[in-house]
Write a protein that holds these residues in place. Structure first.
Motif, PDB file in Angstrom:
ATOM      1  N   LYS A   1      46.711  28.212  -5.388  1.00 41.65           N
ATOM      2  CA  LYS A   1      47.960  28.383  -6.074  1.00 41.65           C
ATOM      3  C   LYS A   1      46.799  28.414  -7.329  1.00 41.65           C
TER       4      LYS A   1
ATOM      5  N   TRP B   1      58.219  34.276  -7.812  1.00 40.58           N
ATOM      6  CA  TRP B   1      58.117  32.672  -7.630  1.00 40.58           C
ATOM      7  C   TRP B   1      58.446  33.077  -6.123  1.00 40.58           C
TER       8      TRP B   1
ATOM      9  N   LEU C   1      46.522  32.790  -7.030  1.00 45.63           N
ATOM     10  CA  LEU C   1      47.263  33.668  -6.869  1.00 45.63           C
ATOM     11  C   LEU C   1      47.774  33.825  -9.034  1.00 45.63           C
TER      12      LEU C   1
ATOM     13  N   ASN D   1      46.421  24.509  -0.300  1.00 46.41           N
ATOM     14  CA  ASN D   1      47.657  24.177  -2.027  1.00 46.41           C
ATOM     15  C   ASN D   1      46.378  24.611  -3.232  1.00 46.41           C
TER      16      ASN D   1
ATOM     17  N   LYS E   1      54.766  32.894  -5.142  1.00 43.61           N
ATOM     18  CA  LYS E   1      54.442  31.262  -5.423  1.00 43.61           C
ATOM     19  C   LYS E   1      54.910  30.375  -4.299  1.00 43.61           C
ATOM     20  N   LYS E   2      56.019  30.609  -4.039  1.00 44.57           N
ATOM     21  CA  LYS E   2      56.778  29.300  -3.019  1.00 44.57           C
ATOM     22  C   LYS E   2      55.782  29.716  -1.209  1.00 44.57           C
TER      23      LYS E   2
ATOM     24  N   GLY F   1      49.370  34.268 -12.901  1.00 44.18           N
ATOM     25  CA  GLY F   1      50.096  33.488 -13.121  1.00 44.18           C
ATOM     26  C   GLY F   1      51.568  34.552 -12.971  1.00 44.18           C
ATOM     27  N   ASN F   2      51.325  35.923 -13.781  1.00 47.98           N
ATOM     28  CA  ASN F   2      52.702  36.282 -13.713  1.00 47.98           C
ATOM     29  C   ASN F   2      53.073  36.952 -11.645  1.00 47.98           C
ATOM     30  N   ALA F   3      52.718  36.114 -10.892  1.00 46.82           N
ATOM     31  CA  ALA F   3      53.162  36.408  -9.240  1.00 46.82           C
ATOM     32  C   ALA F   3      54.647  36.197  -8.974  1.00 46.82           C
TER      33      ALA F   3
END
Length: 130
Positions: free
Chosen positions: A76, A85, A79, A72, A88-89, A81-83
């Motif tokens: 995180k 959602w 990745l 994690n 990101k999940k 910041g503009n990836a």
């Protein structure tokens, strides 16, 4: 299906016997069809079993929790910041599950390496210099 008119007890017994034979035949047909379906589904069941292992989270050990925590932090952090959602999940989820299942399979070897490293790092008693 046609209706049969039964007038005597003998006709009733004969019809009952015919229906029992028909039932036995249909049951055997059903069993053979179910066996064919089971054989046809074996490859898919095997794939589903292997995929379910990748997403199983029951009974996590401390080692598995540590691997999850480390992944994690790493994922995180990397990745952008503009990836999206979904990325990101899903990426951390998939990597966590794959890594913890790998760790579960290789647990004895990994623990052996950790014990070896800790043993090598163990402090030696200070030597007196006179």
């Amino acid at each position: 299906m046609r209706s049969i008119k039964i007038n005597t007890k003998h006709q009733l017994a004969t019809e009952k016997l015919r229906l029992k034979r028909n039932l036995i035949m249909l049951q055997s047909d059903l069993e053979s069809d179910m066996q064919i379906i089971k054989n046809d589904l074996k490859p898919m069941l095997s794939i589903a079993k292997n995929v379910s292992v990748a997403f199983d989270r029951n009974g996590q050990s401390t080692l598995e929790k540590s691997v999850r925590f480390g992944i994690n932090l790493l994922v995180k952090g990397f990745l952008p910041g503009n990836a999206a959602w979904a990325v990101k999940k899903s990426v951390p989820f998939i990597l966590n599950n794959v890594a913890t299942n790998y760790v579960t399979e290789k647990k004895p070897e990994i623990l052996g390496v950790i014990k070896y490293v800790l043993h090598r790092m163990k402090r030696k008693p200070p030597t007196k210099i006179d």
